[in-house]
Scaffold this motif. Structure first.
Motif, PDB file in Angstrom:
ATOM      1  N   ALA A  72      80.960  50.413  71.074  1.00 48.31           N
ATOM      2  CA  ALA A  72      82.017  49.578  71.646  1.00 48.31           C
ATOM      3  C   ALA A  72      83.340  50.023  71.029  1.00 48.31           C
ATOM      4  O   ALA A  72      83.447  50.124  69.805  1.00 48.31           O
ATOM      5  CB  ALA A  72      81.752  48.102  71.364  1.00 48.31           C
ATOM      6  N   VAL A  78      87.732  49.742  71.028  1.00 45.19           N
ATOM      7  CA  VAL A  78      88.965  49.042  71.383  1.00 45.19           C
ATOM      8  C   VAL A  78      90.126  49.921  70.923  1.00 45.19           C
ATOM      9  O   VAL A  78      90.193  50.298  69.747  1.00 45.19           O
ATOM     10  CB  VAL A  78      89.057  47.655  70.723  1.00 45.19           C
ATOM     11  CG1 VAL A  78      90.381  46.989  71.083  1.00 45.19           C
ATOM     12  CG2 VAL A  78      87.882  46.783  71.157  1.00 45.19           C
ATOM     13  N   VAL A  81      87.813  46.194  75.969  1.00 42.10           N
ATOM     14  CA  VAL A  81      86.641  46.686  75.239  1.00 42.10           C
ATOM     15  C   VAL A  81      85.942  47.704  76.128  1.00 42.10           C
ATOM     16  O   VAL A  81      85.610  47.408  77.282  1.00 42.10           O
ATOM     17  CB  VAL A  81      85.664  45.547  74.882  1.00 42.10           C
ATOM     18  CG1 VAL A  81      84.426  46.108  74.180  1.00 42.10           C
ATOM     19  CG2 VAL A  81      86.353  44.515  74.004  1.00 42.10           C
ATOM     20  N   VAL A 128      84.566  43.220  67.849  1.00 44.84           N
ATOM     21  CA  VAL A 128      83.425  43.311  68.764  1.00 44.84           C
ATOM     22  C   VAL A 128      82.164  43.430  67.911  1.00 44.84           C
ATOM     23  O   VAL A 128      82.145  44.181  66.927  1.00 44.84           O
ATOM     24  CB  VAL A 128      83.526  44.525  69.699  1.00 44.84           C
ATOM     25  CG1 VAL A 128      82.342  44.548  70.672  1.00 44.84           C
ATOM     26  CG2 VAL A 128      84.837  44.517  70.468  1.00 44.84           C
ATOM     27  N   VAL A 170      82.460  39.567  72.071  1.00 43.90           N
ATOM     28  CA  VAL A 170      83.880  39.926  71.981  1.00 43.90           C
ATOM     29  C   VAL A 170      84.625  38.747  71.371  1.00 43.90           C
ATOM     30  O   VAL A 170      84.496  37.606  71.836  1.00 43.90           O
ATOM     31  CB  VAL A 170      84.465  40.277  73.358  1.00 43.90           C
ATOM     32  CG1 VAL A 170      85.936  40.660  73.231  1.00 43.90           C
ATOM     33  CG2 VAL A 170      83.674  41.419  73.999  1.00 43.90           C
TER      34      VAL A 170
END
Length: 418
Positions: A107, A109, A122, A145, A154
């Motif tokens: 994940a 960001v 995300v 996350v 999230v």
């Protein structure tokens, strides 16, 4: 497929047919292969002065850690310490890089400087396929996350969204007090589904036992929560407040406080709390530049008392050192934390004099953020936002100053604000 959630929540985009069966077993690999739009330089390439370190985070079994940089991200194996791979891109770096054990799913960001992936999105990235397989868009910045094999969580500043990993459908929404640090922790055992996060009241922790449909509110501190962690089965919680003087350990099923230890007297910013797999030790790092290890009297019924850590060998071996029981108890420990010589006057003198102090210590540069995790046997791993990695050992019987076993600069950079 695009799913529009209720107003003020999120929009989710997914690619159909890209998720493997539950457990992601077929993807447990070294995470190598073509990088598609990403540049994949050799690990030996020199770092330049423009590389900034945005974040450092362990994976779920503490066998690896991820570094988000101004150029992309890098993944490191812990024992031995080695850069496994990196992904660099021209559009900017990532402030959050969350691994899923050792599989190819991450994940991501982006940082505020990332022109392609802004900090309110995300990205679920499949490094095996070299493409994005899911995307969450929010109206505010993503604070953190968290992943487990069946969930994506999230964290925004005032709300937490829990999604099913297989189809990215929204399952739960949790309101929290202001949570700029993105505090949220998940159990990782498949037979327990536990989430811990700040509650709506100051100093409160909310624990969700999703499998049991039970919510427990724990009034952990008088001040705002600064740091917390869960055991892998989610049955034990450790917390610290913004004062940073006391660390408290709780049973998440009934909220019982099991133990309290003292880091110090002066206020400190707590960076991380770590629990050993056998729940015998607790480590705390802070802006005071000292890592403290405490001996715990917390045990769970039916545990294996082996002191050999399974932390770097995966969740299956950790399961042997943890408990399925919901009954947390206290037991005697051969390694006790030191206390005041006046502790026999507990209840007469101020609480300070009856405190349990740290069993072992290690000194680091002050005001640099470090995260800690327990390694094999009696070792502690420390990764810092200055690009440094330490491995230390501590005496299981006598404690005292830890011994540095290894020091490596995994990223030669000066950390700047992202």
């Amino acid at each position: 497929m695009t799913v529009h959630s209720p107003p003020m929540t999120s929009a989710v985009s997914t690619s159909q047919g890209v998720f493997p069966p539950a457990g992601f077993g077929v993807y447990e690999s070294s995470m190598t292969g073509p990088s598609g739009p990403y540049v994949h330089p050799e690990p030996e390439s020199n770092d330049n002065d423009e590389t900034e370190l945005y974040s450092v985070s362990w994976n779920q079994d503490y066998g690896c850690f991820a570094a988000g940089t101004s150029c992309g991200f890098r993944i490191y194996n812990c024992d031995p310490l080695k850069e496994t791979f990196r992904r660099d891109l021209k559009s900017g770096g990532f402030k959050i890089v969350e691994m899923l054990f050792r599989c190819n799913i991450l994940a991501l960001v982006g940082s505020k400087m990332n022109t392609q992936y802004p900090p309110n999105k995300v990205i679920i990235w499949d490094d095996h396929q070299s493409r994005c397989i899911g995307e969450f868009s929010f109206r505010s910045e993503v604070r953190s996350v968290k992943l487990r094999r069946d969930r994506v969580v999230v964290v925004l500043e005032h709300k937490i969204y829990v999604y099913n990993f297989m189809d990215l459908k929204l399952l739960h929404q949790i309101e929290t007090s202001a949570n700029p640090r993105g505090l949220c922790y998940l159990s990782q055992h498949l037979n327990t589904s536990v989430l811990a996060c700040p509650g709506l009241q100051r100093g409160q922790v909310r624990v969700e036992h999703f499998g049991l449909n039970v919510t427990k509110l724990i009034n952990a501190h008088d001040s705002q929560i600064a740091s917390m962690t869960l055991t892998m089965d989610g049955l034990i919680l450790a917390t610290a407040s913004v004062r940073g003087t006391l660390i408290r350990i709780f049973n998440t099923m009934d909220g019982t406080r099991l133990q309290e230890v003292r880091r110090g007297v002066d206020k400190a910013g707590i960076y991380s709390i770590a629990l050993s797999p056998n729940i015998q030790w607790l480590a705390v790092s802070s802006d005071k530049g000292t890592v403290h290890i405490f001996s715990l009297r917390v045990r769970v019924v039916g545990e294996d008392h082996s002191t050999d850590s399974a932390v770097v060998r995966g969740p299956a071996l950790f399961h042997q050192n943890s408990s399925n029981s919901l009954d947390a108890i206290l037991s005697s420990s051969t390694s006790a934390n030191p206390g005041s010589s006046l502790s026999f006057m507990k209840g007469v003198l101020p609480k300070y004099f009856s405190s349990e102090w740290s069993f072992a210590q290690f000194h680091l540069p002050e005001c640099i953020q470090f995260i800690t995790a327990f390694g094999s046997q009696n070792t502690l791993m420390i990764a810092g936002m200055d690009g440094s990695f330490y491995r230390c050992s501590f005496d299981l019987m006598n404690g005292g100053m830890m011994v540095q076993q290894e020091y490596i600069r995994f990223l030669k950079t000066e950390t700047r604000r992202r």
